[in-house]
Write a protein that holds these residues in place. Structure first.
Motif, PDB file in Angstrom:
ATOM      1  N   LEU A  17     -74.822  10.304  58.920  1.00 62.55           N
ATOM      2  CA  LEU A  17     -74.219  10.069  60.229  1.00 62.55           C
ATOM      3  C   LEU A  17     -74.518  11.223  61.178  1.00 62.55           C
ATOM      4  O   LEU A  17     -74.760  11.013  62.380  1.00 62.55           O
ATOM      5  CB  LEU A  17     -72.709   9.882  60.088  1.00 62.55           C
ATOM      6  CG  LEU A  17     -72.240   8.634  59.331  1.00 62.55           C
ATOM      7  CD1 LEU A  17     -70.714   8.553  59.341  1.00 62.55           C
ATOM      8  CD2 LEU A  17     -72.838   7.362  59.919  1.00 62.55           C
ATOM      9  N   PHE A  18     -74.507  12.436  60.646  1.00 64.67           N
ATOM     10  CA  PHE A  18     -74.808  13.602  61.484  1.00 64.67           C
ATOM     11  C   PHE A  18     -76.253  13.546  61.973  1.00 64.67           C
ATOM     12  O   PHE A  18     -76.542  13.875  63.131  1.00 64.67           O
ATOM     13  CB  PHE A  18     -74.570  14.892  60.692  1.00 64.67           C
ATOM     14  CG  PHE A  18     -74.850  16.141  61.485  1.00 64.67           C
ATOM     15  CD1 PHE A  18     -73.969  16.573  62.469  1.00 64.67           C
ATOM     16  CD2 PHE A  18     -76.011  16.875  61.263  1.00 64.67           C
ATOM     17  CE1 PHE A  18     -74.240  17.726  63.212  1.00 64.67           C
ATOM     18  CE2 PHE A  18     -76.285  18.023  62.001  1.00 64.67           C
ATOM     19  CZ  PHE A  18     -75.391  18.446  62.977  1.00 64.67           C
ATOM     20  N   LYS A  19     -77.166  13.122  61.093  1.00 61.95           N
ATOM     21  CA  LYS A  19     -78.569  13.000  61.489  1.00 61.95           C
ATOM     22  C   LYS A  19     -78.728  11.985  62.611  1.00 61.95           C
ATOM     23  O   LYS A  19     -79.474  12.220  63.572  1.00 61.95           O
ATOM     24  CB  LYS A  19     -79.421  12.594  60.284  1.00 61.95           C
ATOM     25  CG  LYS A  19     -80.907  12.463  60.605  1.00 61.95           C
ATOM     26  CD  LYS A  19     -81.725  12.148  59.360  1.00 61.95           C
ATOM     27  CE  LYS A  19     -83.209  12.056  59.701  1.00 61.95           C
ATOM     28  NZ  LYS A  19     -84.044  11.792  58.514  1.00 61.95           N
ATOM     29  N   VAL A  20     -78.020  10.862  62.507  1.00 61.06           N
ATOM     30  CA  VAL A  20     -78.074   9.855  63.572  1.00 61.06           C
ATOM     31  C   VAL A  20     -77.502  10.430  64.856  1.00 61.06           C
ATOM     32  O   VAL A  20     -78.076  10.270  65.943  1.00 61.06           O
ATOM     33  CB  VAL A  20     -77.293   8.594  63.152  1.00 61.06           C
ATOM     34  CG1 VAL A  20     -77.247   7.599  64.307  1.00 61.06           C
ATOM     35  CG2 VAL A  20     -77.934   7.946  61.933  1.00 61.06           C
ATOM     36  N   GLN A  21     -76.378  11.109  64.738  1.00 60.44           N
ATOM     37  CA  GLN A  21     -75.736  11.711  65.909  1.00 60.44           C
ATOM     38  C   GLN A  21     -76.676  12.673  66.622  1.00 60.44           C
ATOM     39  O   GLN A  21     -76.772  12.673  67.858  1.00 60.44           O
ATOM     40  CB  GLN A  21     -74.467  12.448  65.484  1.00 60.44           C
ATOM     41  CG  GLN A  21     -73.747  13.169  66.630  1.00 60.44           C
ATOM     42  CD  GLN A  21     -72.505  13.891  66.156  1.00 60.44           C
ATOM     43  OE1 GLN A  21     -71.965  13.580  65.106  1.00 60.44           O
ATOM     44  NE2 GLN A  21     -72.054  14.861  66.929  1.00 60.44           N
ATOM     45  N   GLU A  22     -77.384  13.504  65.854  1.00 57.74           N
ATOM     46  CA  GLU A  22     -78.292  14.478  66.446  1.00 57.74           C
ATOM     47  C   GLU A  22     -79.544  13.827  67.033  1.00 57.74           C
ATOM     48  O   GLU A  22     -80.197  14.400  67.904  1.00 57.74           O
ATOM     49  CB  GLU A  22     -78.702  15.504  65.383  1.00 57.74           C
ATOM     50  CG  GLU A  22     -77.569  16.423  64.941  1.00 57.74           C
ATOM     51  CD  GLU A  22     -77.050  17.281  66.086  1.00 57.74           C
ATOM     52  OE1 GLU A  22     -77.824  18.105  66.597  1.00 57.74           O
ATOM     53  OE2 GLU A  22     -75.873  17.094  66.475  1.00 57.74           O
ATOM     54  N   SER A  23     -79.877  12.634  66.568  1.00 58.32           N
ATOM     55  CA  SER A  23     -81.117  11.969  67.002  1.00 58.32           C
ATOM     56  C   SER A  23     -80.932  11.134  68.265  1.00 58.32           C
ATOM     57  O   SER A  23     -81.913  10.818  68.947  1.00 58.32           O
ATOM     58  CB  SER A  23     -81.651  11.071  65.883  1.00 58.32           C
ATOM     59  OG  SER A  23     -81.913  11.814  64.712  1.00 58.32           O
ATOM     60  N   SER A  46     -63.413   4.541  76.117  1.00 61.76           N
ATOM     61  CA  SER A  46     -63.544   5.271  77.384  1.00 61.76           C
ATOM     62  C   SER A  46     -63.624   6.779  77.185  1.00 61.76           C
ATOM     63  O   SER A  46     -64.089   7.501  78.067  1.00 61.76           O
ATOM     64  CB  SER A  46     -62.376   4.929  78.311  1.00 61.76           C
ATOM     65  OG  SER A  46     -61.162   5.397  77.746  1.00 61.76           O
ATOM     66  N   THR A  47     -63.160   7.266  76.036  1.00 55.16           N
ATOM     67  CA  THR A  47     -63.175   8.713  75.772  1.00 55.16           C
ATOM     68  C   THR A  47     -64.368   9.146  74.930  1.00 55.16           C
ATOM     69  O   THR A  47     -64.525  10.326  74.638  1.00 55.16           O
ATOM     70  CB  THR A  47     -61.874   9.132  75.051  1.00 55.16           C
ATOM     71  OG1 THR A  47     -61.810   8.457  73.775  1.00 55.16           O
ATOM     72  CG2 THR A  47     -60.658   8.767  75.881  1.00 55.16           C
ATOM     73  N   VAL A  48     -65.205   8.207  74.522  1.00 56.11           N
ATOM     74  CA  VAL A  48     -66.323   8.524  73.638  1.00 56.11           C
ATOM     75  C   VAL A  48     -67.462   9.158  74.429  1.00 56.11           C
ATOM     76  O   VAL A  48     -67.953   8.589  75.406  1.00 56.11           O
ATOM     77  CB  VAL A  48     -66.831   7.259  72.921  1.00 56.11           C
ATOM     78  CG1 VAL A  48     -68.129   7.564  72.162  1.00 56.11           C
ATOM     79  CG2 VAL A  48     -65.787   6.737  71.963  1.00 56.11           C
ATOM     80  N   THR A  49     -67.875  10.333  74.001  1.00 52.08           N
ATOM     81  CA  THR A  49     -69.006  11.018  74.637  1.00 52.08           C
ATOM     82  C   THR A  49     -70.101  11.376  73.637  1.00 52.08           C
ATOM     83  O   THR A  49     -71.155  11.867  74.023  1.00 52.08           O
ATOM     84  CB  THR A  49     -68.540  12.310  75.331  1.00 52.08           C
ATOM     85  OG1 THR A  49     -67.909  13.153  74.356  1.00 52.08           O
ATOM     86  CG2 THR A  49     -67.566  11.998  76.469  1.00 52.08           C
ATOM     87  N   SER A  50     -69.848  11.130  72.354  1.00 51.36           N
ATOM     88  CA  SER A  50     -70.854  11.448  71.330  1.00 51.36           C
ATOM     89  C   SER A  50     -70.868  10.358  70.277  1.00 51.36           C
ATOM     90  O   SER A  50     -69.887   9.620  70.108  1.00 51.36           O
ATOM     91  CB  SER A  50     -70.549  12.797  70.670  1.00 51.36           C
ATOM     92  OG  SER A  50     -69.390  12.713  69.857  1.00 51.36           O
ATOM     93  N   ALA A  51     -71.975  10.288  69.550  1.00 48.39           N
ATOM     94  CA  ALA A  51     -72.082   9.302  68.482  1.00 48.39           C
ATOM     95  C   ALA A  51     -71.055   9.583  67.389  1.00 48.39           C
ATOM     96  O   ALA A  51     -70.522   8.660  66.774  1.00 48.39           O
ATOM     97  CB  ALA A  51     -73.499   9.318  67.903  1.00 48.39           C
TER      98      ALA A  51
END
Length: 525
Positions: A17-23, A46-51
């Motif tokens: 999941l971290f790899k996807v987030q960084e990609s 509405s508060t989501v700013t990152s994967a």
């Protein structure tokens, strides 16, 4: 021991999941937020700013877990992050009890995302203008994206899966070809049971969307193809030059369909198809990827002859030629990304020639890993490269699309040991561009090999170069030229009289491609 194994799997899952987030880019995260807006509350989203935040919400709702990561696979597939999918270990986090992967993102939500990917910046400005009397000016600010506009329209009860009329009217004024995509969605939804139309009256009664849609994620390695009799990917290209040029072209693949609604052919008042403009400061870039030496596959003797012929012809046609030799799968994709990063504003078009071995899944890099045709072309979409918007993107592919030989209609005469013709076998079921203005000129039809003579080059590329030199000065359009290539190559055979080859152009061109005749003589063979 079991506890340690579970902890290791949990750690591996979080690393994935971290790899996807960084990609993922910020825009891609917002795309995923939009796609998940039927699964999670808009307040939470509405508060989501990152994967990472999105994944946490999905995990809390049991929509994403170490036991079932199929939703993540579906989301990455929709936003076309195929290379990222292949780099992950998603198969370790899928149900092992035989459960099929149900579609969780509704076709309606995917339709809106597809529309947003096909709308350019100017079209978005026009849409906002048409919504001035419907939505507040604050909601139509310059940085408001089309997906955000869709959400605002949904809040105002102007848009939902049963209420597409307002959006359809707006899209019809901006881009008629996209309006046809909405009509297609309505038809598909009705035919699959999403709508019940009362007999004779025409009243439409909505039926709630359920998660029992046809399976869309059949494997981790082939996410875009349908290999079931009677089902064809709706993004199929029109096949054969006869569709536009009026010339005859052999149509071989029985699983291919012609989707005219994906083509918006611009015609003049007298019915003639218009030509793409070829009046830029320069014709454009021509990238040649030439793979000769492989890790264990046979060396492609004679490919240097093809490269030389292509260089000479495209320089003669006014292109700036870029060459890459012996590229791995990663280097092939990087070369396309580098090409997309160039400024094509003053160019008329772009050309990419790939000379390599091929397998059923696509082009083979020298590392013998596959690059699918969809991956090959997706870097040059108008969304990835704005300066190529509405400009022809021309691909010429010399590679096998299988290992079968096309036999001649008469028995062999010479012995096989006299045959010096070599196959490049090493078809793309997913060689399907999703945007307009593409041409893929394939050296052979699906499931069959194409041939290369070590002393002369390949049948397809040599015929292509020869006919470009012959017919461009006569004003012939590219599809007519490719039809002549089809004819010439279809007449060739090896010394035994057994092997045959049939090239196949596939395209979503909306105008005729006519290169201005060069003022200099064509290059010598």
């Amino acid at each position: 021991m079991t506890s340690n194994t579970e902890k290791e799997m949990e750690l591996k899952f979080q690393r994935m999941l971290f790899k996807v987030q960084e990609s993922l880019t910020g825009d891609e995260v917002q795309d995923l937020v939009f796609l998940c807006s039927d699964l999670l509350s808009l307040k939470d989203l509405s508060t989501v700013t990152s994967a990472g935040q999105l994944f946490t919400l999905l995990e809390n709702r049991a929509l994403l877990s170490i036991e079932d990561a199929s939703l993540l696979l579906e989301l990455l597939s929709i936003i076309k992050r195929k290379s990222l999918i292949r780099s992950l270990t998603l198969d370790e986090f899928m149900p092992t009890d035989g459960t099929t992967y149900s579609q969780q993102i509704s076709p309606y939500r995917q339709l809106l995302y597809e529309l947003s990917e096909s709308i350019c910046e100017q079209d978005l400005k026009n849409i906002k203008f048409l919504l001035l009397k419907t939505l507040s000016r604050k909601k139509l600010e310059r940085d408001t994206t089309l997906l955000q506009l869709f959400l605002e329209m949904e809040k105002e009860d102007l848009l939902d899966e049963n209420k597409l009329e307002n959006l359809q009217k707006i899209i019809a004024e901006i881009n008629p070809s996209l309006e046809k995509r909405i009509t297609q969605y309505k038809t598909e939804r009705y035919e699959s049971g999403g709508m019940l139309i009362a007999q004779e009256i025409g009243d439409i009664t909505p039926v709630p969307y359920t998660h029992t849609s046809p399976q869309v994620l059949t494997s981790l390695t082939s996410l875009t193809s349908v290999d079931v009799e009677g089902e064809v990917d709706r993004l199929s290209l029109t096949e054969g030059a006869a569709a536009i040029s009026g010339d005859q072209s052999q149509h071989v693949d029985s699983h291919s369909v012609i989707e005219n609604e994906n083509l918006d052919l611009t015609v003049t008042e007298n019915g003639d198809i218009q030509q793409y403009e070829m009046k830029g400061d320069r014709r454009g870039f021509c990238l040649i990827i030439n793979n000769c030496n492989f890790k264990s596959l046979r060396r492609r003797e004679g490919t240097d002859i093809d490269e030389g012929s292509l260089k000479g012809v495209f320089k003669w046609l006014g292109f700036e030629v870029l060459t890459k030799q012996d590229c791995s799968s990663h280097q092939i994709l990087q070369a396309l990304r580098d090409l997309a990063a160039r400024d094509h504003t003053r160019a008329d078009c772009v050309v990419c020639c790939v000379l390599s071995h091929g397998r059923a899944e696509g082009i083979v890099g020298v590392d013998e890993k596959i690059v699918t045709y969809r991956e090959l072309i997706e870097n040059l979409t108008s969304n990835q490269c704005r300066s190529l918007f509405k400009k022809p993107k021309l691909f010429f592919i010399q590679a096998c699309r299988g290992t079968d030989n096309q036999p001649a209609a008469f028995p062999p005469i010479f012995s096989k040991d006299e045959d010096t013709t070599v196959s490049d076998a090493a078809v793309p079921r997913d060689s399907i561009p999703e945007r307009a203005d593409y041409l893929l000129a394939m050296s052979t039809v699906p499931h069959y090999a194409s041939y290369r003579e070590p002393e002369k080059g390949t049948w397809f590329i040599q015929s292509l170069c020869r006919n470009l030199k012959l017919l461009v000065p006569r004003g012939s359009d590219l599809l007519t030229i490719l039809t002549k290539v089809n004819s010439d190559v279809s007449k060739k055979t090896d010394k035994s009289g057994v092997k045959k080859q049939m090239p196949q152009p596939e395209f979503t061109l909306t105008k005729r491609v006519v290169f201005p005749p060069p003022k200099t003589p064509p290059p010598l063979p």
